[in-house]
Design an enzyme around this catalytic site. Structure first.
Site, PDB file in Angstrom:
ATOM      1  N   HIS A  71       0.842  -1.187   0.000  1.00 55.33           N
ATOM      2  CA  HIS A  71       0.000   0.000   0.000  1.00 55.33           C
ATOM      3  C   HIS A  71       0.886   1.249   0.000  1.00 55.33           C
ATOM      4  CE1 HIS A  71      -3.816  -2.112   1.723  1.00 55.33           C
ATOM      5  NE2 HIS A  71      -3.353  -2.683   0.623  1.00 55.33           N
ATOM      6  N   GLU A  73       0.914   3.854   1.916  1.00 58.45           N
ATOM      7  CA  GLU A  73       1.402   4.220   3.247  1.00 58.45           C
ATOM      8  C   GLU A  73       2.617   3.376   3.623  1.00 58.45           C
ATOM      9  OE1 GLU A  73      -3.208   4.050   3.653  1.00 58.45           O
ATOM     10  OE2 GLU A  73      -1.661   3.161   2.396  1.00 58.45           O
ATOM     11  N   CYS A  99      -5.971   1.253   5.717  1.00 57.36           N
ATOM     12  CA  CYS A  99      -6.504  -0.032   6.189  1.00 57.36           C
ATOM     13  C   CYS A  99      -5.886  -0.306   7.567  1.00 57.36           C
ATOM     14  CB  CYS A  99      -6.156  -1.155   5.212  1.00 57.36           C
ATOM     15  SG  CYS A  99      -4.392  -1.574   5.185  1.00 57.36           S
ATOM     16  N   CYS A 102      -1.966  -0.840   7.520  1.00 62.21           N
ATOM     17  CA  CYS A 102      -1.227   0.413   7.375  1.00 62.21           C
ATOM     18  C   CYS A 102      -1.360   1.268   8.631  1.00 62.21           C
ATOM     19  CB  CYS A 102      -1.694   1.173   6.138  1.00 62.21           C
ATOM     20  SG  CYS A 102      -1.147   0.384   4.598  1.00 62.21           S
TER      21      CYS A 102
END
Length: 145
Positions: A71, A73, A99, A102
């Site tokens: 992801h 992040e 999410c 993260c």
């Protein structure tokens, strides 16, 4: 212009920059971008995609995200981990709300504030961040402060 308005203006600018950065993603289903800001400087950036050295296809033949896709992040946090800089006290700007995986990384990285524009389909990441005392704010980048 008061400090609150100035901060909101900066927040929207950094979010727009995160949206532009998301365009670097090769993912077809969803492109996400993230910026880490500290002392009004970009200290790291990331977008969703495969790890370094892997093919740039994020989806399998069934249009599902491959399990090893990182992801935005996580990319921004791991990128700064490879430098002498620190994310302690930073703000993360991300195009989609984090999410839960993260969110755990954000907490451990010492990030104190997360600003996002679009809500992810599940809200557990935002809830975890708030439980950890991290400031979480959502802004519509199409509107000015």
């Amino acid at each position: 212009m008061d400090n609150v308005k100035k901060q909101q203006l900066l927040d929207r600018r950094y979010l727009r920059m995160a949206h532009i950065w998301a365009e670097n993603s090769y993912c077809k289903r969803r492109q996400v971008g993230a910026l880490l800001i500290k002392n009004k400087m970009i200290i790291s950036d990331g977008y969703n995609g495969t790890p370094s050295g892997f093919e740039n296809n994020c989806e399998d033949e069934f249009n599902k995200s491959k399990p090893y896709v990182l992801h935005a992040e996580a990319n921004a946090i791991t990128k700064i981990a490879r430098t002498s800089n620190s994310s302690e006290g930073a703000t993360m700007y991300v195009t989609s709300s984090p999410c839960i995986e993260c969110a755990k990384l954000i907490i451990q990285a010492g990030i104190v504030r997360v600003v996002f524009s679009e809500s992810y389909r599940v809200n557990d990441g935002v809830e975890l961040l708030e439980k950890a005392g991290i400031i979480v704010e959502q802004f519509d980048v199409t509107k000015e402060a």
